[in-house]
Write a protein that holds these residues in place. Sequence first.
Motif, PDB file in Angstrom:
ATOM      1  N   GLY A  95      -4.704 -25.981   1.773  1.00  0.00           N
ATOM      2  CA  GLY A  95      -3.411 -26.571   2.204  1.00  0.00           C
ATOM      3  C   GLY A  95      -2.251 -25.792   2.927  1.00  0.00           C
ATOM      4  O   GLY A  95      -1.163 -26.576   3.214  1.00  0.00           O
ATOM      5  N   TYR A  96      -2.559 -24.679   3.420  1.00  0.00           N
ATOM      6  CA  TYR A  96      -1.371 -23.923   4.171  1.00  0.00           C
ATOM      7  C   TYR A  96      -1.808 -23.720   5.947  1.00  0.00           C
ATOM      8  O   TYR A  96      -2.822 -24.303   6.169  1.00  0.00           O
ATOM      9  N   VAL A  97      -0.727 -23.641   6.472  1.00  0.00           N
ATOM     10  CA  VAL A  97      -1.124 -23.521   7.738  1.00  0.00           C
ATOM     11  C   VAL A  97      -0.385 -22.213   8.414  1.00  0.00           C
ATOM     12  O   VAL A  97       0.698 -21.981   7.850  1.00  0.00           O
ATOM     13  N   VAL A 115      10.200 -26.313   2.473  1.00  0.00           N
ATOM     14  CA  VAL A 115       9.067 -25.506   3.332  1.00  0.00           C
ATOM     15  C   VAL A 115       9.225 -24.035   2.646  1.00  0.00           C
ATOM     16  O   VAL A 115      10.295 -23.488   2.748  1.00  0.00           O
ATOM     17  N   GLY A 116       8.111 -23.769   2.348  1.00  0.00           N
ATOM     18  CA  GLY A 116       7.892 -22.345   1.804  1.00  0.00           C
ATOM     19  C   GLY A 116       7.410 -21.382   3.033  1.00  0.00           C
ATOM     20  O   GLY A 116       6.030 -21.727   3.316  1.00  0.00           O
ATOM     21  N   LEU A 150       1.910 -20.951  -2.962  1.00  0.00           N
ATOM     22  CA  LEU A 150       2.962 -21.773  -2.226  1.00  0.00           C
ATOM     23  C   LEU A 150       2.331 -23.217  -1.922  1.00  0.00           C
ATOM     24  O   LEU A 150       2.856 -24.232  -2.537  1.00  0.00           O
ATOM     25  N   ALA A 151       1.120 -23.540  -1.535  1.00  0.00           N
ATOM     26  CA  ALA A 151       0.558 -24.618  -1.267  1.00  0.00           C
ATOM     27  C   ALA A 151       0.288 -25.646  -2.448  1.00  0.00           C
ATOM     28  O   ALA A 151       0.102 -26.819  -2.463  1.00  0.00           O
ATOM     29  N   GLY A 185       5.698 -27.650   1.373  1.00  0.00           N
ATOM     30  CA  GLY A 185       4.373 -27.306   2.304  1.00  0.00           C
ATOM     31  C   GLY A 185       4.557 -25.909   2.637  1.00  0.00           C
ATOM     32  O   GLY A 185       5.755 -25.246   2.707  1.00  0.00           O
ATOM     33  N   ALA A 186       3.384 -25.301   2.665  1.00  0.00           N
ATOM     34  CA  ALA A 186       3.173 -24.019   2.746  1.00  0.00           C
ATOM     35  C   ALA A 186       2.844 -23.341   4.113  1.00  0.00           C
ATOM     36  O   ALA A 186       1.982 -23.976   4.696  1.00  0.00           O
ATOM     37  N   VAL A 187       3.607 -22.415   4.803  1.00  0.00           N
ATOM     38  CA  VAL A 187       3.518 -22.088   6.101  1.00  0.00           C
ATOM     39  C   VAL A 187       3.320 -20.343   6.098  1.00  0.00           C
ATOM     40  O   VAL A 187       4.355 -19.765   5.447  1.00  0.00           O
TER      41      VAL A 187
END
Length: 288
Positions: A41-43, A123-124, A135-136, A143-145
Amino acid sequence: MLNDIVDVLADPADLTPLRGEDGFTRLVSGSGHSYDVAKQGYVTLAAGQGLIHEGDSLEMINSRETFLSNGHFAPFVEAVTDAVSDVVERSAGDADPVILEAGAGTGYYLAHTLDSIAGARGVGLDISVPAARHLAKAHPRLGAVVADVWEQLPIRTGSVHALTVVFAPRNPAEFARVLVDGGEAVILVADHGHLDELREPLGILGVEEHKVERLVEQARGHLEPVGEPELIEFPMQLGREAIAAQVGMSPSARHLDPEVLRQRLDALPDQMTVTARAQLIRMRKAGQ
């Protein structure tokens, strides 16, 4: 979730807007760059040669999760949330506030803040992939980045109402760029004396003096203080396993031989009173 905060994200190469494609399995920018969304789920949003710096390891992230989930830093968490609540009340108006945490780790602080502010989106951002996996799943409105705080942030200009940094690196120029007018950065900085009872028996790194003063000087021209820093200090009752988790989540984990650390931990009392000490400083864009 990334689909809830994609309107805040930007291409790390050129800051063009991102949009979800193929059922949000990838994010695509207006300039044609594509970034795959991990199955967790993260990008990862990194330009050029990708990420350069090394983030926290899986072991460090697990230690952080263990220590924080037991509430040892609860006064820090509450202080950050209270400050952010005040900031977004002033900066968001009728909009749903956007809160960015730089160096978000497991998302423990950000999730607590989102729980306390109705409608807020988070936004993490962290350079560590193990952190991003936590985080996700830390909060449904988060939202995990994966990105490098030292580089251009993959965040649209003027899109963030409050920005938090908790014992993590800072990039004043980029923080000022992404904040809305009237937005603020809420920064928690370890103060001289933090965890001092553990320094000598464990041989862990100390906290130098005058950190807040250096922070203000380094931010000059980009961010400026709002009022005076707030000292947050409290005692913690920690057993050996909690102390081990605290050391394991800190930079000292990279500098101590695990066997040496275990021997030193075994020599500690069953319970210790350990002082937590930090300064909370709020900063706004310079010249506002």
